[in-house]
Write a protein that holds these residues in place. Structure first.
Motif, PDB file in Angstrom:
ATOM      1  N   LEU A 131      31.770  37.170   2.723  1.00 59.11           N
ATOM      2  CA  LEU A 131      32.197  36.915   1.482  1.00 59.11           C
ATOM      3  C   LEU A 131      32.948  35.590   1.462  1.00 59.11           C
ATOM      4  O   LEU A 131      32.871  34.868   0.594  1.00 59.11           O
ATOM      5  CB  LEU A 131      33.202  38.005   1.194  1.00 59.11           C
ATOM      6  CG  LEU A 131      32.787  39.415   1.044  1.00 59.11           C
ATOM      7  CD1 LEU A 131      33.814  40.638   0.644  1.00 59.11           C
ATOM      8  CD2 LEU A 131      32.001  39.546  -0.406  1.00 59.11           C
ATOM      9  N   LEU A 132      33.453  35.279   2.744  1.00 61.67           N
ATOM     10  CA  LEU A 132      34.082  33.823   2.802  1.00 61.67           C
ATOM     11  C   LEU A 132      33.070  32.754   2.693  1.00 61.67           C
ATOM     12  O   LEU A 132      33.202  31.722   2.208  1.00 61.67           O
ATOM     13  CB  LEU A 132      35.015  33.897   4.162  1.00 61.67           C
ATOM     14  CG  LEU A 132      35.614  32.522   4.299  1.00 61.67           C
ATOM     15  CD1 LEU A 132      36.773  32.008   3.270  1.00 61.67           C
ATOM     16  CD2 LEU A 132      36.532  32.479   5.796  1.00 61.67           C
TER      17      LEU A 132
ATOM     18  N   ILE B 266      39.466  35.211  15.864  1.00 55.39           N
ATOM     19  CA  ILE B 266      38.987  35.220  14.586  1.00 55.39           C
ATOM     20  C   ILE B 266      37.687  34.468  14.543  1.00 55.39           C
ATOM     21  O   ILE B 266      37.909  33.127  14.528  1.00 55.39           O
ATOM     22  CB  ILE B 266      40.170  34.900  13.502  1.00 55.39           C
ATOM     23  CG1 ILE B 266      41.204  36.026  13.613  1.00 55.39           C
ATOM     24  CG2 ILE B 266      39.460  35.061  12.127  1.00 55.39           C
ATOM     25  CD1 ILE B 266      42.126  35.712  12.761  1.00 55.39           C
ATOM     26  N   ASN B 267      36.559  34.823  14.522  1.00 50.58           N
ATOM     27  CA  ASN B 267      35.394  33.756  14.507  1.00 50.58           C
ATOM     28  C   ASN B 267      35.102  33.595  13.196  1.00 50.58           C
ATOM     29  O   ASN B 267      34.094  34.177  12.557  1.00 50.58           O
ATOM     30  CB  ASN B 267      34.276  34.689  15.371  1.00 50.58           C
ATOM     31  CG  ASN B 267      33.001  33.845  15.622  1.00 50.58           C
ATOM     32  OD1 ASN B 267      32.820  32.598  15.228  1.00 50.58           O
ATOM     33  ND2 ASN B 267      31.982  34.401  15.672  1.00 50.58           N
ATOM     34  N   LEU B 268      35.487  32.359  12.713  1.00 55.24           N
ATOM     35  CA  LEU B 268      34.873  31.659  11.587  1.00 55.24           C
ATOM     36  C   LEU B 268      33.802  30.859  11.573  1.00 55.24           C
ATOM     37  O   LEU B 268      33.544  29.946  10.398  1.00 55.24           O
ATOM     38  CB  LEU B 268      36.442  31.160  10.654  1.00 55.24           C
ATOM     39  CG  LEU B 268      37.524  32.104  10.682  1.00 55.24           C
ATOM     40  CD1 LEU B 268      38.725  31.487  10.057  1.00 55.24           C
ATOM     41  CD2 LEU B 268      37.104  33.175   9.481  1.00 55.24           C
ATOM     42  N   LEU B 269      33.211  30.796  12.582  1.00 55.31           N
ATOM     43  CA  LEU B 269      32.045  29.832  12.650  1.00 55.31           C
ATOM     44  C   LEU B 269      30.908  30.041  11.659  1.00 55.31           C
ATOM     45  O   LEU B 269      30.692  29.160  11.291  1.00 55.31           O
ATOM     46  CB  LEU B 269      31.399  29.869  14.018  1.00 55.31           C
ATOM     47  CG  LEU B 269      30.304  28.855  14.251  1.00 55.31           C
ATOM     48  CD1 LEU B 269      30.952  27.324  14.454  1.00 55.31           C
ATOM     49  CD2 LEU B 269      29.364  29.270  15.737  1.00 55.31           C
ATOM     50  N   GLY B 270      30.605  31.224  11.384  1.00 53.04           N
ATOM     51  CA  GLY B 270      29.713  31.534  10.365  1.00 53.04           C
ATOM     52  C   GLY B 270      29.772  31.034   9.020  1.00 53.04           C
ATOM     53  O   GLY B 270      29.393  30.281   8.628  1.00 53.04           O
TER      54      GLY B 270
ATOM     55  N   PHE C  35      27.563  27.687   7.402  1.00 51.42           N
ATOM     56  CA  PHE C  35      27.059  28.014   6.115  1.00 51.42           C
ATOM     57  C   PHE C  35      27.572  26.981   5.098  1.00 51.42           C
ATOM     58  O   PHE C  35      26.574  26.332   4.422  1.00 51.42           O
ATOM     59  CB  PHE C  35      26.938  29.447   5.573  1.00 51.42           C
ATOM     60  CG  PHE C  35      25.994  30.267   6.578  1.00 51.42           C
ATOM     61  CD1 PHE C  35      24.740  30.247   6.340  1.00 51.42           C
ATOM     62  CD2 PHE C  35      26.439  31.370   7.030  1.00 51.42           C
ATOM     63  CE1 PHE C  35      23.937  30.886   6.741  1.00 51.42           C
ATOM     64  CE2 PHE C  35      25.818  32.145   7.715  1.00 51.42           C
ATOM     65  CZ  PHE C  35      24.252  32.216   7.685  1.00 51.42           C
ATOM     66  N   SER C  36      28.666  26.821   5.208  1.00 48.78           N
ATOM     67  CA  SER C  36      29.166  25.862   4.081  1.00 48.78           C
ATOM     68  C   SER C  36      29.086  24.317   4.413  1.00 48.78           C
ATOM     69  O   SER C  36      28.725  23.647   3.767  1.00 48.78           O
ATOM     70  CB  SER C  36      30.643  25.963   3.890  1.00 48.78           C
ATOM     71  OG  SER C  36      31.561  25.951   5.153  1.00 48.78           O
ATOM     72  N   ILE C  37      29.181  24.060   5.550  1.00 47.73           N
ATOM     73  CA  ILE C  37      28.806  22.675   6.087  1.00 47.73           C
ATOM     74  C   ILE C  37      27.267  22.520   5.901  1.00 47.73           C
ATOM     75  O   ILE C  37      26.757  21.333   5.252  1.00 47.73           O
ATOM     76  CB  ILE C  37      29.050  22.625   7.594  1.00 47.73           C
ATOM     77  CG1 ILE C  37      30.408  22.382   7.963  1.00 47.73           C
ATOM     78  CG2 ILE C  37      28.336  21.316   8.289  1.00 47.73           C
ATOM     79  CD1 ILE C  37      30.970  22.158   9.196  1.00 47.73           C
ATOM     80  N   ALA C  38      26.247  23.293   6.228  1.00 51.51           N
ATOM     81  CA  ALA C  38      24.958  23.368   5.763  1.00 51.51           C
ATOM     82  C   ALA C  38      24.523  23.034   4.366  1.00 51.51           C
ATOM     83  O   ALA C  38      23.982  22.293   4.013  1.00 51.51           O
ATOM     84  CB  ALA C  38      24.082  24.629   6.478  1.00 51.51           C
ATOM     85  N   TYR C  39      25.252  23.965   3.616  1.00 49.76           N
ATOM     86  CA  TYR C  39      25.166  23.563   2.218  1.00 49.76           C
ATOM     87  C   TYR C  39      25.669  22.142   1.701  1.00 49.76           C
ATOM     88  O   TYR C  39      25.040  21.564   1.058  1.00 49.76           O
ATOM     89  CB  TYR C  39      25.859  24.562   1.320  1.00 49.76           C
ATOM     90  CG  TYR C  39      25.635  24.400  -0.235  1.00 49.76           C
ATOM     91  CD1 TYR C  39      24.785  24.757  -0.644  1.00 49.76           C
ATOM     92  CD2 TYR C  39      26.891  23.442  -0.764  1.00 49.76           C
ATOM     93  CE1 TYR C  39      24.588  24.625  -2.255  1.00 49.76           C
ATOM     94  CE2 TYR C  39      26.573  23.502  -2.253  1.00 49.76           C
ATOM     95  CZ  TYR C  39      25.428  23.641  -2.834  1.00 49.76           C
ATOM     96  OH  TYR C  39      25.329  23.408  -4.043  1.00 49.76           O
ATOM     97  N   PHE C  40      26.747  21.915   2.112  1.00 52.66           N
ATOM     98  CA  PHE C  40      27.406  20.507   1.794  1.00 52.66           C
ATOM     99  C   PHE C  40      26.542  19.530   2.185  1.00 52.66           C
ATOM    100  O   PHE C  40      26.268  18.449   1.548  1.00 52.66           O
ATOM    101  CB  PHE C  40      28.656  20.311   2.431  1.00 52.66           C
ATOM    102  CG  PHE C  40      29.470  19.039   1.783  1.00 52.66           C
ATOM    103  CD1 PHE C  40      30.122  19.082   1.029  1.00 52.66           C
ATOM    104  CD2 PHE C  40      29.363  17.940   2.726  1.00 52.66           C
ATOM    105  CE1 PHE C  40      30.851  17.773   0.202  1.00 52.66           C
ATOM    106  CE2 PHE C  40      30.141  16.859   2.384  1.00 52.66           C
ATOM    107  CZ  PHE C  40      30.696  16.864   1.222  1.00 52.66           C
ATOM    108  N   THR C  41      25.889  19.502   3.495  1.00 54.58           N
ATOM    109  CA  THR C  41      25.036  18.533   4.020  1.00 54.58           C
ATOM    110  C   THR C  41      23.783  18.232   2.935  1.00 54.58           C
ATOM    111  O   THR C  41      23.480  17.088   2.545  1.00 54.58           O
ATOM    112  CB  THR C  41      24.798  18.591   5.225  1.00 54.58           C
ATOM    113  OG1 THR C  41      25.971  18.799   6.087  1.00 54.58           O
ATOM    114  CG2 THR C  41      23.840  17.653   5.955  1.00 54.58           C
TER     115      THR C  41
END
Length: 565
Positions: free
Chosen positions: A343-344, A391-395, A399-405
Motif C-alpha cells: 500500500l505504501l 522495517i524493510n522499506l526497500l520495496g 518501486f517509487s524510484i523506478a517510477y520516478f526515473t
C-alpha cells in the motif's frame, strides 16, 4: 578530423531521433503516460507482493549494508566467554602436545580446572566424531570427564536433508530430542563419539549453515523432524538454565554484536600453561558463572565463516552470538508487513504520478520526492539501530524510484512537445465576467529574489479568496521566465457587477503585515500592480491574460519602492 566529423554527425543524428521520438510519444500519450506508467508499476508491485517476493521480502544486499554500518549495536554479554584454540595456542603447545588434534585428555584437564571455578556451562564448538586411535587412554579419560561434567554440552552435525532417506539414524534416537507426535523418520547427521556425552542428552546441532550466497545470516533454534523436536546447541544450553523464551521460530535472524572478536577471548595456551604451573597467576574466579564456549579461530582449522559484518567471522563467535540472542530474546525480527509495504508503494507511485500529471513544478517535485525516499531509508536504518526490528522499506523505495526515473525520462524526452504556457492553463473568460490579474515581486536588499518556500508562506498568509487566485510561473516554464523569480501572479474571474477581489492597496497592506510579523525586513516589495479587463469574444483568453501581465509589469515599474514596516 574525420573522426571528429563523424562524432558530430552521430551526435546530431541521435539528438534528432531523440526529439522526434519524444514528439511522437507526446502526441499519442500526452500526460496520460504518467497514469499508464503508474498502472503498470502497480501491477508489477502487486505481482511481486503476492508471488515473486523479490522486492518486498528481505533483500540480502540491502540488509547486509544496513547491518554492517549500524551506529548502535547491543553489547556482547559479559557472561559469555570464548576459550580460543587460536594460532598462537597451536604454535606454543606444539612442542608439548604435537600438532592438532591434541590428546583429548588435555581438554578435559583444563576444563576440569575451569569447572572448579563455578562455570555455568561448558559448550564445545568442536565435533568429536571419531575415536583417537593413537591415544585411546586419552579418550577414556575424556569420556570420564564428560561423565562427571554436569554442565558440558556437545554438538552434533546436521547433514544435508537430501541424505535423510539413506541414513540409518532415527531422529528419535538423537539424545536430547523431544517427542512431539508419533512417528519415525531417519535423519542424516553425525553424532559425537563419546558414550558419556550421548548418555547425558546434552546435545544440540550447530547451525552455522550459510545462505545460498555463502553468508550466514540466520541461526537455527530447533528442527521438527519425524515427530520429534531437535534443539540447536544454544537452545539446549539455555533450556537447562531457564533463559529460553517459550515462543521461538525455527530459526532467527542474528543480531550481530559488532565486528569479529567483540566477545571476550581467552587463549587456550594461556589457561593451559597457568593450570600446569606450580604458582598460577590467573584469577581463580575468572570463569565463575560464565558460559564458556570452546572453539577455534585458527585459520588452519577452517572454522571461519562469512557474515554480513565481516567476510571472515569466527564460527565459534557465531555460536556465541546466537546464544546471546536467544538468552536476551533480542534476535532481529522482520515484521510481516507485506500488505502495508504494498500500500505504501502504491501510494508513493500514484502520488508521484498525479504530481507529474498535474504539471507540478519540477524542482519542487524532485525535492519532495527525494525527501520522501530519504525518510523511508532513514526509517529502515533507524529501526535496525534503535530496536530489534528491521522495517524493510526497500520495496516501496524501489518501486517509487523506478517510477520516478521512467517518468522523468519521459518528461525530458517530451518536454518541448508537452510544455504549456502558464496562460494556457488560466481560466477561460466568459460573457459577463471580468478578468483580474495582480503581480508582485519580492527582492532582498542585495537584489536576490525571495526563495520559493518563502513565497509560498507569504501567499499562505493571504486571505483564502486571494490564495486560490495564485498562479505559478514555474512548473514547465523555462528560459525567460527565470527573470520573474521572487514573484507571485494572481488571476481571477469576477462577475462585472461585483467589486474586484485583487486590489493593489490590499496586496501592499498584506505584504507589509506579513513582513512585520515574520521580521524578514531584508525583503522589500519592488513590484506590485493589479489590473482588470472585460470579456472580449474577438480576443483569445490567453491573449487577454498575457496583455494584462505585460501591463502589470509596466505599471509596477512606477511603484518600485521599499515598504516601511
Amino acid at each position: 578530423m574525420s573522426f571528429s566529423y563523424w562524432q558530430l554527425k552521430l551526435a546530431d543524428r541521435v539528438g534528432t531521433l531523440y526529439v522526434r521520438f519524444g514528439n511522437w510519444l507526446a502526441r499519442r500519450l500526452r500526460h496520460h503516460f504518467y497514469l499508464y506508467l503508474a498502472a503498470a508499476i502497480s501491477v508489477f508491485a502487486v505481482v511481486d507482493a503476492l508471488h515473486l517476493h523479490k522486492l518486498f521480502d528481505l533483500r540480502q544486499t540491502s540488509f547486509d549494508t544496513l547491518v554492517k554500518h549500524r551506529l548502535v549495536t547491543a553489547k556482547p554479554d559479559p557472561g559469555i566467554v570464548i576459550l580460543d584454540i587460536d594460532e598462537a595456542s597451536l604454535a606454543q603447545l606444539a612442542p608439548d602436545l604435537g600438532r592438532w588434534p591434541w590428546p583429548r585428555q588435555v581438554l578435559g584437564d583444563v576444563l576440569t580446572q575451569i569447572n572448579r571455578q563455578g562455570a555455568r556451562a561448558l559448550v564445545f564448538d568442536i565435533l568429536f566424531s571419531e575415536p583417537d586411535v593413537f591415544n585411546p587412554d586419552s579418550d577414556t579419560a575424556f569420556d570420564a570427564f564428560l561423565k562427571e561434567c554436569a554442565n558440558c554440552y556437545l554438538p552434533w552435525v546436521r547433514l544435508n536433508p537430501g541424505q535423510d532417506s539413506s541414513s540409518e539414524l532415527k531422529a528419535s534416537q538423537i539424545p536430547g530430542a523431544q517427542r512431539l507426535a508419533p512417528g519415525e523418520a531417519t535423519i542424516a547427521g553425525i553424532l559425537p563419539y563419546f558414550p558419556a556425552g550421548l548418555a547425558s542428552g546434552r546435545l544440540g546441532f550447530n547451525s552455522t549453515v550459510p545462505d545460498p550466497d555463502g553468508i550466514i545470516r540466520k541461526y537455527g533454534v530447533y528442527e521438527d523432524h519425524g515427530g520429534v523436536r531437535l534443539p540447536s546447541l544454544p537452545t539446549r544450553v539455555l533450556r537447562d538454565s531457564g533463559n529460553l523464551s517459550a515462543q521461538l521460530p525455527p530459526s532467527v535472524l542474528i543480531n550481530w554484536r559488532g565486528k569479529p572478536f567483540s566477545y571476550r577471548y581467552i587463549s587456550f595456551a594461556d589457561v593451559y600453561r597457568d593450570s600446569m604451573s606450580e604458582h598460577p597467576k590467573r584469577q581463580r574466579d575468572e570463569f565463575r558463572n560464565k558460559i564458556v564456549i570452546i572453539g577455534s579461530t585458527a585459520p588452519s582449522l577452517f572454522d571461519i565463516k562469512a557474515s554480513p559484518v565481516a567476510e571472515q567471522f569466527p564460527g565459534v563467535e557465531i555460536v556465541a552470538t546466537a546464544l546471546d540472542n536467544l538468552k536476551h530474546d533480542d534476535y532481529l525480527r522482520v515484521p510481516a508487513l507485506r500488505w502495508l509495504y504494498l500500500l505504501l508503494a502504491l501510494a508513493l507511485v500514484w502520488a508521484t504520478a498525479w504530481s507529474f500529471y498535474q504539471h507540478a513544478a519540477p524542482e519542487k517535485l524532485a525535492r519532495w520526492f527525494g525527501l520522501s525516499q530519504i525518510f523511508l531509508l532513514a526509517l529502515s536504518y533507524a529501526s535496525i539501530n534503535l530496536s530489534n526490528y528491521y522495517i524493510n522499506l526497500l520495496g516501496p523505495v524501489s518501486f517509487s524510484i523506478a517510477y520516478f526515473t521512467l517518468a522523468k525520462l519521459y518528461a525530458l524526452a517530451t518536454r518541448r512537445a508537452l510544455e504549456e504556457s502558464a496562460w494556457t492553463r488560466s481560466p477561460t473568460i466568459q460573457a459577463g465576467q471580468q478578468a483580474e490579474l495582480a503581480w508582485l515581486q519580492m527582492l532582498d536588499e542585495t537584489g536576490e529574489p525571495m526563495a520559493e518556500s518563502l513565497l509560498d508562506k507569504l501567499c499562505a498568509s493571504f486571505p483564502g479568496q486571494i490564495q486560490t487566485c495564485a498562479m505559478s510561473l514555474a512548473g514547465s516554464q523555462y528560459g525567460g521566465w527565470r527573470m520573474f523569480d521572487g514573484g507571485l501572479v494572481f488571476t481571477h474571474l469576477q462577475p462585472v457587477d461585483l467589486p474586484p477581489v485583487l486590489e493593489e492597496a490590499e496586496l501592499r497592506r498584506l505584504v507589509a503585515q506579513w513582513l512585520a510579523q515574520t521580521g524578514l525586513h531584508r525583503y522589500r516589495l519592488v513590484s506590485c500592480s493589479a489590473l482588470r479587463a472585460d470579456y472580449d469574444p474577438a480576443i483569445k483568453p490567453q491573449v487577454i491574460w498575457q496583455t494584462l501581465f505585460g501591463q502589470a509589469l509596466l505599471q509596477s515599474s512606477t511603484s518600485s519602492q521599499e515598504i516601511n514596516t
